[in-house]
Design a protein around this motif. Sequence first.
Motif, PDB file in Angstrom:
ATOM      1  N   THR A   1       1.239   5.713  -1.128  1.00 19.96           N
ATOM      2  CA  THR A   1       0.672   6.982  -1.571  1.00 19.96           C
ATOM      3  C   THR A   1       1.606   7.501  -2.652  1.00 19.96           C
ATOM      4  O   THR A   1       2.822   7.390  -2.538  1.00 19.96           O
ATOM      5  CB  THR A   1       0.577   8.011  -0.432  1.00 19.96           C
ATOM      6  OG1 THR A   1       1.863   8.204   0.148  1.00 19.96           O
ATOM      7  CG2 THR A   1      -0.400   7.562   0.629  1.00 19.96           C
TER       8      THR A   1
ATOM      9  N   ASN B   1      -5.952   2.262  -7.634  1.00 20.75           N
ATOM     10  CA  ASN B   1      -6.166   3.439  -6.790  1.00 20.75           C
ATOM     11  C   ASN B   1      -7.496   3.343  -6.058  1.00 20.75           C
ATOM     12  O   ASN B   1      -8.456   2.791  -6.599  1.00 20.75           O
ATOM     13  CB  ASN B   1      -6.189   4.714  -7.632  1.00 20.75           C
ATOM     14  CG  ASN B   1      -4.843   5.026  -8.232  1.00 20.75           C
ATOM     15  OD1 ASN B   1      -3.807   4.704  -7.680  1.00 20.75           O
ATOM     16  ND2 ASN B   1      -4.858   5.637  -9.397  1.00 20.75           N
TER      17      ASN B   1
ATOM     18  N   VAL C   1       3.081   2.797   2.744  1.00 22.27           N
ATOM     19  CA  VAL C   1       2.233   2.973   3.924  1.00 22.27           C
ATOM     20  C   VAL C   1       2.171   1.672   4.718  1.00 22.27           C
ATOM     21  O   VAL C   1       2.289   1.660   5.933  1.00 22.27           O
ATOM     22  CB  VAL C   1       0.813   3.427   3.524  1.00 22.27           C
ATOM     23  CG1 VAL C   1      -0.103   3.500   4.732  1.00 22.27           C
ATOM     24  CG2 VAL C   1       0.868   4.754   2.798  1.00 22.27           C
TER      25      VAL C   1
ATOM     26  N   ASN D   1      -9.854   5.753  -2.815  1.00 23.19           N
ATOM     27  CA  ASN D   1      -9.926   6.818  -1.815  1.00 23.19           C
ATOM     28  C   ASN D   1     -10.431   6.225  -0.514  1.00 23.19           C
ATOM     29  O   ASN D   1     -11.458   5.551  -0.484  1.00 23.19           O
ATOM     30  CB  ASN D   1     -10.863   7.934  -2.273  1.00 23.19           C
ATOM     31  CG  ASN D   1     -10.300   8.682  -3.450  1.00 23.19           C
ATOM     32  OD1 ASN D   1      -9.111   8.967  -3.490  1.00 23.19           O
ATOM     33  ND2 ASN D   1     -11.132   8.984  -4.419  1.00 23.19           N
ATOM     34  N   HIS D   2      -9.715   6.493   0.555  1.00 24.95           N
ATOM     35  CA  HIS D   2     -10.098   6.006   1.878  1.00 24.95           C
ATOM     36  C   HIS D   2     -11.013   7.025   2.542  1.00 24.95           C
ATOM     37  O   HIS D   2     -11.102   8.172   2.108  1.00 24.95           O
ATOM     38  CB  HIS D   2      -8.837   5.771   2.719  1.00 24.95           C
ATOM     39  CG  HIS D   2      -9.079   5.020   3.984  1.00 24.95           C
ATOM     40  ND1 HIS D   2      -9.201   5.644   5.175  1.00 24.95           N
ATOM     41  CD2 HIS D   2      -9.234   3.700   4.219  1.00 24.95           C
ATOM     42  CE1 HIS D   2      -9.413   4.744   6.123  1.00 24.95           C
ATOM     43  NE2 HIS D   2      -9.443   3.551   5.554  1.00 24.95           N
TER      44      HIS D   2
ATOM     45  N   LEU E   1       0.851  -1.183   0.000  1.00 28.14           N
ATOM     46  CA  LEU E   1       0.000   0.000   0.000  1.00 28.14           C
ATOM     47  C   LEU E   1       0.888   1.233   0.000  1.00 28.14           C
ATOM     48  O   LEU E   1       1.775   1.372   0.847  1.00 28.14           O
ATOM     49  CB  LEU E   1      -0.901   0.000   1.242  1.00 28.14           C
ATOM     50  CG  LEU E   1      -1.885   1.151   1.364  1.00 28.14           C
ATOM     51  CD1 LEU E   1      -2.948   1.046   0.282  1.00 28.14           C
ATOM     52  CD2 LEU E   1      -2.523   1.138   2.742  1.00 28.14           C
TER      53      LEU E   1
ATOM     54  N   LYS F   1      -7.656  10.566   1.877  1.00 25.27           N
ATOM     55  CA  LYS F   1      -6.424  10.396   1.115  1.00 25.27           C
ATOM     56  C   LYS F   1      -6.616   9.359   0.018  1.00 25.27           C
ATOM     57  O   LYS F   1      -7.431   8.459   0.131  1.00 25.27           O
ATOM     58  CB  LYS F   1      -5.290   9.930   2.032  1.00 25.27           C
ATOM     59  CG  LYS F   1      -4.864  10.965   3.044  1.00 25.27           C
ATOM     60  CD  LYS F   1      -3.693  10.451   3.840  1.00 25.27           C
ATOM     61  CE  LYS F   1      -3.270  11.456   4.887  1.00 25.27           C
ATOM     62  NZ  LYS F   1      -2.173  10.944   5.713  1.00 25.27           N
ATOM     63  N   GLU F   2      -5.828   9.511  -1.043  1.00 30.39           N
ATOM     64  CA  GLU F   2      -5.851   8.536  -2.134  1.00 30.39           C
ATOM     65  C   GLU F   2      -4.678   7.577  -1.963  1.00 30.39           C
ATOM     66  O   GLU F   2      -3.541   7.999  -1.767  1.00 30.39           O
ATOM     67  CB  GLU F   2      -5.757   9.229  -3.486  1.00 30.39           C
ATOM     68  CG  GLU F   2      -5.868   8.269  -4.641  1.00 30.39           C
ATOM     69  CD  GLU F   2      -5.899   8.959  -5.985  1.00 30.39           C
ATOM     70  OE1 GLU F   2      -5.456   8.345  -6.957  1.00 30.39           O
ATOM     71  OE2 GLU F   2      -6.361  10.109  -6.046  1.00 30.39           O
ATOM     72  N   TYR F   3      -4.970   6.290  -2.005  1.00 26.59           N
ATOM     73  CA  TYR F   3      -3.962   5.251  -1.857  1.00 26.59           C
ATOM     74  C   TYR F   3      -3.914   4.402  -3.114  1.00 26.59           C
ATOM     75  O   TYR F   3      -4.838   4.416  -3.914  1.00 26.59           O
ATOM     76  CB  TYR F   3      -4.292   4.347  -0.661  1.00 26.59           C
ATOM     77  CG  TYR F   3      -4.225   5.057   0.667  1.00 26.59           C
ATOM     78  CD1 TYR F   3      -3.023   5.197   1.338  1.00 26.59           C
ATOM     79  CD2 TYR F   3      -5.366   5.582   1.248  1.00 26.59           C
ATOM     80  CE1 TYR F   3      -2.955   5.844   2.560  1.00 26.59           C
ATOM     81  CE2 TYR F   3      -5.309   6.236   2.469  1.00 26.59           C
ATOM     82  CZ  TYR F   3      -4.101   6.360   3.118  1.00 26.59           C
ATOM     83  OH  TYR F   3      -4.043   7.001   4.327  1.00 26.59           O
ATOM     84  N   ARG F   4      -2.828   3.653  -3.267  1.00 27.04           N
ATOM     85  CA  ARG F   4      -2.684   2.725  -4.382  1.00 27.04           C
ATOM     86  C   ARG F   4      -2.122   1.410  -3.853  1.00 27.04           C
ATOM     87  O   ARG F   4      -1.180   1.406  -3.060  1.00 27.04           O
ATOM     88  CB  ARG F   4      -1.735   3.310  -5.426  1.00 27.04           C
ATOM     89  CG  ARG F   4      -1.639   2.471  -6.682  1.00 27.04           C
ATOM     90  CD  ARG F   4      -0.698   3.061  -7.701  1.00 27.04           C
ATOM     91  NE  ARG F   4      -1.167   4.361  -8.176  1.00 27.04           N
ATOM     92  CZ  ARG F   4      -0.497   5.109  -9.042  1.00 27.04           C
ATOM     93  NH1 ARG F   4       0.655   4.702  -9.525  1.00 27.04           N
ATOM     94  NH2 ARG F   4      -0.973   6.280  -9.419  1.00 27.04           N
TER      95      ARG F   4
END
Length: 87
Positions: A11, A66, A42, A68-69, A9, A73-76
């Motif tokens: 960002t 991708n 992360v 959005n949590h 995980l 925040k946007e995570y990948r």
Amino acid sequence: MKVIDSKILVTVEKNNSATQKIGNMALEIPVGSGQYEVATVVSVGEKIDNLKPGDTLYVYPKCGTNFNHTDGKEYRVISLPDILVVL
């Protein structure tokens, strides 16, 4: 937030482009080579031994998934073959 198996995980930094205004139009122009994106780890799955949270990576552009949590925040989520370099 925790990932499982061999997933990672991250960002991804958003400042890999600049905006150029031409009249009333604004164009996104990539900055740098465009051959990689800078990402920060992360969380890592239990099968990943050589990475830890906080590591900085170069990854292939647009790799992974991708999302959005709820924290905004946007995570990948990426896999090990998506990584070019660990800095």
